[in-house]
Design a protein around this motif. Sequence first.
Motif, mmCIF file in Angstrom:
data_model
loop_
_atom_site.group_PDB
_atom_site.id
_atom_site.type_symbol
_atom_site.label_atom_id
_atom_site.label_comp_id
_atom_site.label_asym_id
_atom_site.label_seq_id
_atom_site.Cartn_x
_atom_site.Cartn_y
_atom_site.Cartn_z
ATOM 1 N N MET A 1 -16.533 -16.321 27.854
ATOM 2 C CA MET A 1 -16.398 -17.556 27.089
ATOM 3 C C MET A 1 -16.566 -17.263 25.607
ATOM 4 O O MET A 1 -17.471 -16.544 25.200
ATOM 5 C CB MET A 1 -17.446 -18.577 27.536
ATOM 6 C CG MET A 1 -17.260 -19.019 28.974
ATOM 7 S SD MET A 1 -18.499 -20.205 29.531
ATOM 8 C CE MET A 1 -18.055 -21.611 28.515
ATOM 9 N N GLU A 2 -15.670 -17.848 24.802
ATOM 10 C CA GLU A 2 -15.668 -17.534 23.387
ATOM 11 C C GLU A 2 -16.777 -18.251 22.627
ATOM 12 O O GLU A 2 -17.302 -17.741 21.652
ATOM 13 C CB GLU A 2 -14.307 -17.909 22.781
ATOM 14 C CG GLU A 2 -13.153 -17.098 23.363
ATOM 15 C CD GLU A 2 -11.840 -17.468 22.720
ATOM 16 O OE1 GLU A 2 -11.854 -18.333 21.819
ATOM 17 O OE2 GLU A 2 -10.808 -16.898 23.103
ATOM 18 N N TYR A 115 -19.840 -20.826 40.626
ATOM 19 C CA TYR A 115 -20.419 -19.480 40.570
ATOM 20 C C TYR A 115 -19.580 -18.569 39.679
ATOM 21 O O TYR A 115 -20.117 -17.786 38.883
ATOM 22 C CB TYR A 115 -20.518 -18.901 41.970
ATOM 23 C CG TYR A 115 -21.041 -17.483 42.012
ATOM 24 C CD1 TYR A 115 -22.402 -17.210 42.024
ATOM 25 C CD2 TYR A 115 -20.158 -16.406 42.015
ATOM 26 C CE1 TYR A 115 -22.880 -15.906 42.053
ATOM 27 C CE2 TYR A 115 -20.630 -15.097 42.041
ATOM 28 C CZ TYR A 115 -21.991 -14.862 42.061
ATOM 29 O OH TYR A 115 -22.447 -13.568 42.074
ATOM 30 N N THR A 116 -18.264 -18.668 39.794
ATOM 31 C CA THR A 116 -17.377 -17.820 38.999
ATOM 32 C C THR A 116 -17.487 -18.148 37.509
ATOM 33 O O THR A 116 -17.576 -17.241 36.667
ATOM 34 C CB THR A 116 -15.922 -17.992 39.460
ATOM 35 O OG1 THR A 116 -15.827 -17.663 40.853
ATOM 36 C CG2 THR A 116 -14.996 -17.097 38.676
ATOM 37 N N VAL A 117 -17.489 -19.432 37.164
ATOM 38 C CA VAL A 117 -17.603 -19.826 35.756
ATOM 39 C C VAL A 117 -18.943 -19.383 35.185
ATOM 40 O O VAL A 117 -19.020 -18.907 34.042
ATOM 41 C CB VAL A 117 -17.427 -21.343 35.597
ATOM 42 C CG1 VAL A 117 -17.674 -21.766 34.149
ATOM 43 C CG2 VAL A 117 -16.029 -21.774 36.032
ATOM 44 N N ARG A 124 -20.650 -11.155 32.979
ATOM 45 C CA ARG A 124 -20.815 -10.137 33.998
ATOM 46 C C ARG A 124 -19.563 -10.075 34.864
ATOM 47 O O ARG A 124 -18.853 -11.068 35.044
ATOM 48 C CB ARG A 124 -22.043 -10.405 34.871
ATOM 49 C CG ARG A 124 -21.962 -11.671 35.679
ATOM 50 C CD ARG A 124 -23.263 -11.960 36.412
ATOM 51 N NE ARG A 124 -23.498 -11.015 37.456
ATOM 52 C CZ ARG A 124 -23.060 -11.168 38.699
ATOM 53 N NH1 ARG A 124 -22.377 -12.246 39.017
ATOM 54 N NH2 ARG A 124 -23.320 -10.276 39.619
ATOM 55 N N GLU A 125 -19.283 -8.912 35.377
ATOM 56 C CA GLU A 125 -18.089 -8.727 36.199
ATOM 57 C C GLU A 125 -18.272 -9.428 37.536
ATOM 58 O O GLU A 125 -19.319 -9.323 38.181
ATOM 59 C CB GLU A 125 -17.834 -7.242 36.418
ATOM 60 C CG GLU A 125 -16.544 -6.961 37.161
ATOM 61 C CD GLU A 125 -16.283 -5.475 37.323
ATOM 62 O OE1 GLU A 125 -15.303 -5.118 37.998
ATOM 63 O OE2 GLU A 125 -17.085 -4.675 36.769
ATOM 64 N N ILE A 301 -29.706 -21.850 28.363
ATOM 65 C CA ILE A 301 -29.720 -21.001 29.545
ATOM 66 C C ILE A 301 -29.687 -19.551 29.091
ATOM 67 O O ILE A 301 -28.718 -19.107 28.474
ATOM 68 C CB ILE A 301 -28.510 -21.288 30.462
ATOM 69 C CG1 ILE A 301 -28.514 -22.735 30.923
ATOM 70 C CG2 ILE A 301 -28.517 -20.355 31.660
ATOM 71 C CD1 ILE A 301 -27.342 -23.100 31.791
ATOM 72 N N ASP A 302 -30.724 -18.821 29.396
ATOM 73 C CA ASP A 302 -30.767 -17.415 29.035
ATOM 74 C C ASP A 302 -29.773 -16.641 29.894
ATOM 75 O O ASP A 302 -29.863 -16.625 31.121
ATOM 76 C CB ASP A 302 -32.179 -16.868 29.241
ATOM 77 C CG ASP A 302 -32.286 -15.428 28.779
ATOM 78 O OD1 ASP A 302 -32.098 -14.542 29.628
ATOM 79 O OD2 ASP A 302 -32.545 -15.216 27.585
ATOM 80 N N LYS A 303 -28.820 -15.995 29.248
ATOM 81 C CA LYS A 303 -27.736 -15.349 29.985
ATOM 82 C C LYS A 303 -28.209 -14.191 30.854
ATOM 83 O O LYS A 303 -27.715 -13.991 31.955
ATOM 84 C CB LYS A 303 -26.671 -14.862 29.000
ATOM 85 C CG LYS A 303 -25.910 -15.991 28.315
ATOM 86 C CD LYS A 303 -24.783 -15.452 27.468
ATOM 87 C CE LYS A 303 -24.016 -16.586 26.812
ATOM 88 N NZ LYS A 303 -22.873 -16.093 26.006
ATOM 89 N N SER A 304 -29.172 -13.432 30.367
ATOM 90 C CA SER A 304 -29.659 -12.297 31.159
ATOM 91 C C SER A 304 -30.373 -12.778 32.405
ATOM 92 O O SER A 304 -30.217 -12.211 33.492
ATOM 93 C CB SER A 304 -30.595 -11.429 30.313
ATOM 94 O OG SER A 304 -31.726 -12.175 29.890
#
Length: 332
Positions: A1-2, A115-117, A124-125, A301-304
Amino acid sequence: MEKEQEEMQFLGVLGIYTESYKIIWSCRKIFSQITLSLILPLSFVFLAHIQVSNLFFYKIRHDQFLQHITPPGTKRHDKLSDLVSSDWALFWLFKFLYFTFLLALSLLSTAAVVYTVASVYTAREVTFRTVIAVVPKVWKRLMLTFLCSYSTLLLYNAVALLILILWAVTLAFTVAGTVVFFSILILYSVGFVYMTVVWQLASVVSVLEEFYGFRAMVKSKELIKGKTWVTVAIFFKLNFSLVAIHILFRILVVQADSVGVLGRIGFGILSFMLLCKLFLFGLVIQTVIYLVCKSHHHENIDKSALSDHLEVYLGEYVPLKAKDVQLEQFHV
């Protein structure tokens, strides 16, 4: 996401559409796989239900007509009576099977897309195999949220029906009664739309947070505050598109006699393709709206941490925890 989450709070209707399209385009391979495996069967079940229901009603009306013109008390009349009863029994069995498959495919599609979004958001892949492994575990949470939302809507409709009955026995067929009726209709429509929007966002909450059931609905209601008009506008446009496809299919495919077989097949394929795209786009939009609402309320939301929770697909599903990943405040 940009866009970073801090920027997402400023997205309006057009911005949410644009961001959703970018997500789908950037991961078109996995979204194509999700569409083929889940959304395509969902669209087929939806459209097939319209065609089969029309055939059932045609047969029921035909048998009822024969019963009506047959003298009562004859063996033929009794046989036709049993046939009509059998027709209705098969019709309601078909309805039950339809709603069962529609619900299952809807929840599975929601779990897969959300889940995919979320995976795309954390950069993450994600693979189709990963998504399919996670979906059955998330599905149970979505089912509980659906049951709670559906029971709430049933209660809401029961109360609305009671109010309508009171109106019918007190104010019906008067000038004041007409005004009251349209006031009730407007209030009911607004309430129904709002509850449906809460329901849809609660599905995303059930996948990405530890809340599900009534707690997910409460969380969804809190998130929508401040973005109510945006979410309602998007809900209205998506559902207007769904109704338009439904009408197009019914008129040009189910009930069409003048367009010919090839014309009906062509319009049927067109309706099917449009419906697949609409379902996928709508589910991605729901997740983007969730991120926009989180950003609007400064719930970072913390991405890690989100990535860590998404990584557990090989084990037991672990939803996001509020203390870890959803209530970290940021300041604009």
